[in-house]
Design an enzyme around this catalytic site. Structure first.
Site, PDB file in Angstrom:
ATOM      1  N   ALA A   4     -13.422  63.553  23.218  1.00 34.71           N
ATOM      2  CA  ALA A   4     -12.474  63.703  23.847  1.00 34.71           C
ATOM      3  C   ALA A   4     -10.322  62.255  23.884  1.00 34.71           C
ATOM      4  O   ALA A   4     -11.780  61.551  24.653  1.00 34.71           O
ATOM      5  CB  ALA A   4     -12.359  64.765  25.306  1.00 34.71           C
ATOM      6  N   ASP A   5      -9.177  63.069  24.455  1.00 34.07           N
ATOM      7  CA  ASP A   5      -8.432  62.279  24.173  1.00 34.07           C
ATOM      8  C   ASP A   5      -7.561  62.571  25.080  1.00 34.07           C
ATOM      9  O   ASP A   5      -6.876  63.917  24.481  1.00 34.07           O
ATOM     10  CB  ASP A   5      -8.087  61.313  23.081  1.00 34.07           C
ATOM     11  N   THR A   6      -6.519  61.938  26.010  1.00 35.06           N
ATOM     12  CA  THR A   6      -6.293  62.985  26.832  1.00 35.06           C
ATOM     13  C   THR A   6      -4.752  61.769  26.768  1.00 35.06           C
ATOM     14  O   THR A   6      -4.390  61.012  27.222  1.00 35.06           O
ATOM     15  CB  THR A   6      -5.847  63.330  28.454  1.00 35.06           C
ATOM     16  N   LYS A  54     -13.227  58.607  18.379  1.00 33.32           N
ATOM     17  CA  LYS A  54     -14.100  58.670  19.160  1.00 33.32           C
ATOM     18  C   LYS A  54     -15.414  59.605  18.717  1.00 33.32           C
ATOM     19  O   LYS A  54     -16.234  58.830  18.905  1.00 33.32           O
ATOM     20  CB  LYS A  54     -14.142  58.847  19.991  1.00 33.32           C
TER      21      LYS A  54
END
Length: 206
Positions: free
Chosen positions: A72-74, A50
């Protein structure tokens, strides 16, 4: 400051920490998961992807080219099984049935790129345990619509907060952005976080 996300939760969390992005440049990346890939690797890979995609976008915008960038990634994981973002009601229902009465982990990777091109990355893990929610409660929660687009089919900052009996680690990580780590990384790279707090205090006292 550029936030490479369209998530209103991440924007609200940054603003809560006194950081107002100058622009939002959400990046569309392939979020499919490779067979056998572990959660920490997934979020680290996607957060970096990203950031890379957002950098390509802002390079064509001179006013943003020298900005700090946050991506960010969750994901939510039960053991090695990853529960992605629930887009359909049955996906959220399946996830909630799996999570009830047991512990799971929420992993978020943050990727910060400085104006000088330095990359800082960190993965944060929070352990969460749900009580044994009933089928009736799951049905009512699905009707609320809060699950849409949420990792694991729930939003802890909403109704689903009533499902949690134990949380170990960062609460804001479960919401979508671990603020302690974000502020620490930014401050370590010279971003004037505390000065922004002072400016906010001065405005409020005027």
């Amino acid at each position: 400051m550029v936030l490479a996300s369209a998530s209103p939760r991440r924007l609200q969390l940054l603003e809560q920490a006194g950081i107002a992005p100058d622009a939002l440049r959400p990046a569309s990346v392939d979020e499919s998961v490779a067979k056998g890939e572990v959660p920490r690797h997934i979020v680290r890979r996607l957060a970096r992807a990203k950031a890379e995609a957002a950098l390509k976008i802002i390079k064509s915008e001179p006013e943003l080219a020298k900005s700090f960038l946050i991506a960010a990634d969750t994901v939510v994981a039960v053991g090695r099984r990853v529960l992605g973002k629930a887009e359909l009601e049955h996906e959220a229902a399946d996830a909630l049935r799996m999570l009830r009465g047991r512990a799971h982990r929420v992993h978020t990777a943050i990727c910060i790129v400085t104006p000088e091109g330095r990359w800082r990355e960190r993965v944060v893990e929070t352990r969460v345990r749900f009580r044994n929610i009933s089928d009736q409660e799951i049905g009512a929660y699905l009707a609320s619509g809060e699950w849409k687009g949420k990792a694991g089919g729930y939003a802890i900052q909403g109704i689903a907060g009533a499902f949690v009996v134990k949380l170990v680690g960062s609460y804001t990580n479960v919401v979508g952005l671990p603020l302690t780590e974000v502020v620490s990384l930014l401050a370590g790279e010279g971003y004037p976080v505390s000065l922004l707090w002072l400016s906010k205090a001065e405005v409020e006292t005027e």
